[in-house]
Design a protein around this motif. Structure first.
Motif, PDB file in Angstrom:
ATOM      1  N   PHE A 107      34.772  31.799 -18.318  1.00 42.70           N
ATOM      2  CA  PHE A 107      34.460  33.826 -18.645  1.00 42.70           C
ATOM      3  C   PHE A 107      35.602  34.423 -17.912  1.00 42.70           C
ATOM      4  CE2 PHE A 107      33.440  31.356 -14.869  1.00 42.70           C
ATOM      5  CZ  PHE A 107      33.201  33.008 -13.120  1.00 42.70           C
ATOM      6  N   GLY A 108      35.000  35.954 -18.571  1.00 44.52           N
ATOM      7  CA  GLY A 108      35.865  37.130 -18.372  1.00 44.52           C
ATOM      8  C   GLY A 108      34.986  37.720 -17.193  1.00 44.52           C
ATOM      9  N   PHE A 109      35.583  38.345 -16.016  1.00 48.37           N
ATOM     10  CA  PHE A 109      34.940  38.965 -15.284  1.00 48.37           C
ATOM     11  C   PHE A 109      36.004  40.306 -14.370  1.00 48.37           C
ATOM     12  CE2 PHE A 109      36.933  36.546 -12.355  1.00 48.37           C
ATOM     13  CZ  PHE A 109      36.274  36.841 -10.630  1.00 48.37           C
ATOM     14  N   ALA A 110      35.594  41.267 -14.357  1.00 46.72           N
ATOM     15  CA  ALA A 110      36.151  42.291 -13.633  1.00 46.72           C
ATOM     16  C   ALA A 110      35.787  42.010 -12.199  1.00 46.72           C
ATOM     17  CB  ALA A 110      35.042  43.550 -13.491  1.00 46.72           C
ATOM     18  N   GLU A 111      37.626  41.932 -11.809  1.00 52.23           N
ATOM     19  CA  GLU A 111      37.661  40.798 -10.153  1.00 52.23           C
ATOM     20  C   GLU A 111      38.300  42.197  -9.558  1.00 52.23           C
ATOM     21  OE1 GLU A 111      40.647  37.569  -7.692  1.00 52.23           O
ATOM     22  OE2 GLU A 111      40.736  37.861 -10.435  1.00 52.23           O
ATOM     23  N   GLN A 112      37.847  42.247  -8.176  1.00 56.78           N
ATOM     24  CA  GLN A 112      38.241  43.234  -7.169  1.00 56.78           C
ATOM     25  C   GLN A 112      39.098  42.380  -6.444  1.00 56.78           C
ATOM     26  OE1 GLN A 112      35.733  45.764  -5.054  1.00 56.78           O
ATOM     27  NE2 GLN A 112      37.057  47.153  -4.674  1.00 56.78           N
ATOM     28  N   SER A 142      44.161  50.629 -18.612  1.00 58.06           N
ATOM     29  CA  SER A 142      45.582  50.754 -17.871  1.00 58.06           C
ATOM     30  C   SER A 142      45.257  51.813 -16.709  1.00 58.06           C
ATOM     31  CB  SER A 142      46.550  51.003 -18.678  1.00 58.06           C
ATOM     32  OG  SER A 142      46.422  52.518 -19.405  1.00 58.06           O
ATOM     33  N   GLU A 143      44.078  52.678 -16.833  1.00 57.79           N
ATOM     34  CA  GLU A 143      43.902  53.667 -15.896  1.00 57.79           C
ATOM     35  C   GLU A 143      42.593  53.036 -14.711  1.00 57.79           C
ATOM     36  OE1 GLU A 143      41.580  56.879 -17.948  1.00 57.79           O
ATOM     37  OE2 GLU A 143      42.912  56.494 -19.320  1.00 57.79           O
ATOM     38  N   PHE A 144      42.543  51.871 -15.453  1.00 58.49           N
ATOM     39  CA  PHE A 144      41.401  51.301 -14.123  1.00 58.49           C
ATOM     40  C   PHE A 144      42.275  49.822 -13.656  1.00 58.49           C
ATOM     41  CE2 PHE A 144      38.723  54.261 -16.469  1.00 58.49           C
ATOM     42  CZ  PHE A 144      38.354  54.811 -15.700  1.00 58.49           C
ATOM     43  N   PHE A 145      43.055  48.909 -14.169  1.00 56.40           N
ATOM     44  CA  PHE A 145      43.469  47.794 -13.793  1.00 56.40           C
ATOM     45  C   PHE A 145      44.746  47.735 -13.412  1.00 56.40           C
ATOM     46  CE2 PHE A 145      39.283  46.741 -17.114  1.00 56.40           C
ATOM     47  CZ  PHE A 145      38.539  46.577 -15.772  1.00 56.40           C
ATOM     48  N   VAL A 146      44.381  46.799 -12.917  1.00 57.56           N
ATOM     49  CA  VAL A 146      46.206  45.751 -12.331  1.00 57.56           C
ATOM     50  C   VAL A 146      46.063  45.268 -13.850  1.00 57.56           C
ATOM     51  CG1 VAL A 146      48.194  45.953 -11.212  1.00 57.56           C
ATOM     52  CG2 VAL A 146      46.353  47.707  -9.949  1.00 57.56           C
ATOM     53  N   ALA A 147      48.029  45.836 -14.310  1.00 52.17           N
ATOM     54  CA  ALA A 147      48.339  44.681 -15.391  1.00 52.17           C
ATOM     55  C   ALA A 147      48.910  43.055 -14.281  1.00 52.17           C
ATOM     56  CB  ALA A 147      49.144  45.085 -16.358  1.00 52.17           C
ATOM     57  N   GLU A 166      41.835  46.737  -5.451  1.00 50.14           N
ATOM     58  CA  GLU A 166      42.613  46.964  -6.743  1.00 50.14           C
ATOM     59  C   GLU A 166      42.198  45.883  -7.497  1.00 50.14           C
ATOM     60  OE1 GLU A 166      47.010  48.033  -6.185  1.00 50.14           O
ATOM     61  OE2 GLU A 166      46.834  46.501  -6.887  1.00 50.14           O
ATOM     62  N   PHE A 167      41.598  45.998  -8.898  1.00 52.01           N
ATOM     63  CA  PHE A 167      40.703  45.508 -10.063  1.00 52.01           C
ATOM     64  C   PHE A 167      41.656  45.246 -11.044  1.00 52.01           C
ATOM     65  CE2 PHE A 167      38.305  49.733  -9.249  1.00 52.01           C
ATOM     66  CZ  PHE A 167      37.175  49.062  -8.150  1.00 52.01           C
ATOM     67  N   ALA A 209      32.781  45.115  -9.780  1.00 45.69           N
ATOM     68  CA  ALA A 209      33.532  44.281 -10.187  1.00 45.69           C
ATOM     69  C   ALA A 209      33.471  43.411  -8.710  1.00 45.69           C
ATOM     70  CB  ALA A 209      35.084  44.744  -9.574  1.00 45.69           C
ATOM     71  N   GLU A 210      34.162  42.357  -8.944  1.00 45.15           N
ATOM     72  CA  GLU A 210      33.715  41.309  -7.795  1.00 45.15           C
ATOM     73  C   GLU A 210      34.606  40.514  -7.345  1.00 45.15           C
ATOM     74  OE1 GLU A 210      29.938  38.191  -7.940  1.00 45.15           O
ATOM     75  OE2 GLU A 210      29.033  40.154  -8.568  1.00 45.15           O
ATOM     76  N   PRO A 211      34.505  40.233  -5.597  1.00 47.33           N
ATOM     77  CA  PRO A 211      35.906  39.253  -5.521  1.00 47.33           C
ATOM     78  C   PRO A 211      35.670  38.000  -6.611  1.00 47.33           C
ATOM     79  CG  PRO A 211      34.440  39.414  -4.168  1.00 47.33           C
ATOM     80  CD  PRO A 211      33.997  40.784  -4.839  1.00 47.33           C
TER      81      PRO A 211
END
Length: 266
Positions: free
Chosen positions: A81-86, A119-124, A91-92, A57-59
């Protein structure tokens, strides 16, 4: 607007390699005079990365966004594009980010409906996202959001003319996905594009079948199971044409009191 969907099969947990592969897609899009190139959910890391979020995950100003912004500017393309954001709080979020053709940030959406282990890893996310561009108003949603009619309706009521949804949907949901996207478009008399991915990650078999649907639910373009690209020209005049027959957003009547029923038992 000329839209290109890139139904990719990214290498798992290899963002540098996936970013490198993006340039050839950008070149192809530029040659085809595409205005906006859209990629799937978690496009540069793969989807099944939950235990690797600390390292992947990245800012929003991290390497992935920075490098994609350079390509947007170089090839004069809007990029989604979609990405995992920190976030700054650590929080992710499962995010979708839109850049303009100068590489400038236009908007970020955080996925609101989290599926399964997400839902265990990301914040909605807590807010919708509609961005005003020279191509019209673009609304963003992500994957599982497709399955909730309220999400697309909220975007359409906020003025979205084109709804874009980066997705990582799996077998056996291909036809279900197509039906949902067509319904979201028809219900709101706007354009809806689902940008899904292909390939396999361990037990997850992605179903592809990315699709663009028009204001009457018509299929404007659809891919199959394999990786590939799809180019669709979107004419916003079709929205007004659809709404001359019936205007669902205008005619919608919402009960202010959900308990106000008619009938013998009311």
């Amino acid at each position: 607007m000329r839209l290109m969907i890139a139904q990719t099969n990214p290498l798992w947990a290899e963002p540098a390699a996936n970013l490198k592969a993006l340039e050839s897609l950008c070149r192809l899009a530029a040659e085809a005079k595409v205005d906006l190139l859209a990629l799937p959910e978690l496009a540069f890391t793969g989807y099944n990365i939950f235990e690797r979020l600390d390292s992947l995950a990245e800012p929003a100003d991290g390497l992935i966004v920075t490098e994609v912004a350079k390509l947007a500017d170089k090839y004069n393309l809007h990029l989604l594009f979609g990405f995992a954001e920190q976030g700054a709080d650590g929080e992710f979020s499962n995010s979708a980010l839109l850049l303009d053709d100068n590489g400038q940030h236009l908007g970020t959406y955080h996925k609101r409906h989290l599926w399964g282990r997400e839902s265990e890893f990301f914040v909605a996310g807590k807010q919708s996202c509609v961005v005003d561009t020279r191509f019209g108003k673009l609304g963003l949603m992500i994957c599982y959001d497709n399955e909730f009619p309220e999400v697309a309706r909220e975007l359409a009521q906020a003025g979205a003319e084109i709804i874009l949804s980066p997705t990582a949907n799996m077998l056996p949901n291909a036809e279900r996905q197509v039906l949902q996207i067509r319904a979201r478009a028809m219900d709101n008399q706007c354009f809806v594009a689902c940008i899904n991915r292909s390939g396999v990650e361990e037990t997850l078999h992605y179903c592809g079948n990315s699709i663009v649907a028009g204001p009457d639910g018509e299929v404007l373009g659809r891919l199959g199971l394999a990786a590939g690209t799809l180019i669709v020209d979107i004419d916003l005049a079709c929205i007004d044409e659809s709404r001359t027959h019936q205007d669902y957003l205008k005619d919608l009547r919402v009960l202010k009191d959900n308990h106000a029923f008619n009938g013998a038992n009311s």
